[in-house]
Design a protein around this motif. Structure first.
Motif, mmCIF file in Angstrom:
data_model
loop_
_atom_site.group_PDB
_atom_site.id
_atom_site.type_symbol
_atom_site.label_atom_id
_atom_site.label_comp_id
_atom_site.label_asym_id
_atom_site.label_seq_id
_atom_site.Cartn_x
_atom_site.Cartn_y
_atom_site.Cartn_z
ATOM 1 N N ARG A 27 -7.842 0.231 9.935
ATOM 2 C CA ARG A 27 -8.806 1.135 9.325
ATOM 3 C C ARG A 27 -8.763 0.971 7.818
ATOM 4 O O ARG A 27 -8.131 0.069 7.318
ATOM 5 N N TYR A 31 -7.683 4.142 1.600
ATOM 6 C CA TYR A 31 -7.991 5.556 1.426
ATOM 7 C C TYR A 31 -6.873 6.481 1.904
ATOM 8 O O TYR A 31 -7.016 7.702 1.867
ATOM 9 N N TYR A 32 -5.765 5.901 2.332
ATOM 10 C CA TYR A 32 -4.707 6.714 2.931
ATOM 11 C C TYR A 32 -3.406 6.636 2.152
ATOM 12 O O TYR A 32 -2.963 5.539 1.787
ATOM 13 N N TRP A 53 -3.190 7.202 -2.229
ATOM 14 C CA TRP A 53 -4.113 6.126 -1.861
ATOM 15 C C TRP A 53 -4.455 5.244 -3.050
ATOM 16 O O TRP A 53 -4.660 4.034 -2.904
ATOM 17 N N ASN A 74 -3.651 -2.628 -2.197
ATOM 18 C CA ASN A 74 -4.759 -2.300 -1.304
ATOM 19 C C ASN A 74 -5.593 -3.528 -0.927
ATOM 20 O O ASN A 74 -6.264 -3.529 0.090
ATOM 21 N N GLU A 101 -4.960 12.005 7.224
ATOM 22 C CA GLU A 101 -6.334 12.138 6.738
ATOM 23 C C GLU A 101 -6.574 11.299 5.485
ATOM 24 O O GLU A 101 -5.663 11.122 4.671
ATOM 25 N N ARG A 102 -7.780 10.845 5.329
ATOM 26 C CA ARG A 102 -8.183 10.125 4.127
ATOM 27 C C ARG A 102 -8.010 11.016 2.897
ATOM 28 O O ARG A 102 -8.269 12.216 2.950
ATOM 29 N N LEU A 103 -7.566 10.395 1.810
ATOM 30 C CA LEU A 103 -7.474 11.047 0.500
ATOM 31 C C LEU A 103 -6.597 12.306 0.507
ATOM 32 O O LEU A 103 -6.739 13.166 -0.354
#
Length: 125
Positions: A27, A31-32, A53, A74, A101-103
Motif C-alpha cells: 500500500r 503515508y504511514y 510518514w 519513502n 491509519e494514514r497520516l
C-alpha cells in the motif's frame, strides 16, 4: 494491508553496531508512520522507536536514546534502525510495524496494524 520483512539481525559483541532494515509493500507506504518494537524472552513487546510518514517526527524509548536512530526512505519503501553501542539488554527479537491509519501518529502497539515476522538481535557481553 502492508507486508513487512525485516533483515539485518545477528550476533554482535557489546559496544558493537547493527543496522536493521524493513522492506514494505502492499500500500502507500509513504503515508504511514513506522515503528520498531522488540521482545525479549519472557518479556512483553516494548516500543523502541517510531518515525512519522514525512520523517519530520521521531520518537525513541529512553533505553535507546542517543544510541539508536530510525530513518526511512519513502522512494524505496524501507525503514531502518541503526543501533550503536549495543548492550546485552538489547538482545531481543525486533519487529517492524506500520501504523493502522494514514497520516496518524502513536507509539502504542495498538497504533500499528501491520507487523513483520521479526529478526533476532543477540548482543554478547
Amino acid at each position: 494491508q502492508v507486508q513487512l520483512v525485516e533483515s539485518g539481525g545477528g550476533l554482535v559483541q557489546a559496544g558493537g553496531s547493527l543496522r536493521l532494515s524493513c522492506a514494505a509493500s502492499g500500500r502507500a507506504f509513504r503515508y504511514y508512520a513506522m515503528g520498531w518494537f522488540r521482545q525479549a524472552p519472557g518479556k512483553e513487546r516494548e516500543f523502541v522507536a517510531a518515525i512519522s510518514w514525512s520523517s519530520a517526527r521521531t520518537y525513541y524509548a529512553d533505553s535507546v536514546k542517543e544510541r539508536f536512530t530510525i530513518s526511512r526512505d519513502n522512494a524505496k519503501n524501507t525503514v531502518a534502525l541503526q543501533m550503536n553501542s549495543l548492550k546485552p539488554e538489547d538482545t531481543a527479537v525486533y519487529y517492524c510495524a506500520a501504523a493502522v491509519e494514514r497520516l496518524s501518529w502513536g507509539i502504542d502497539p495498538k497504533s500499528f496494524g501491520s507487523w513483520g515476522q521479526g529478526t533476532q538481535v543477540t548482543v554478547s557481553s
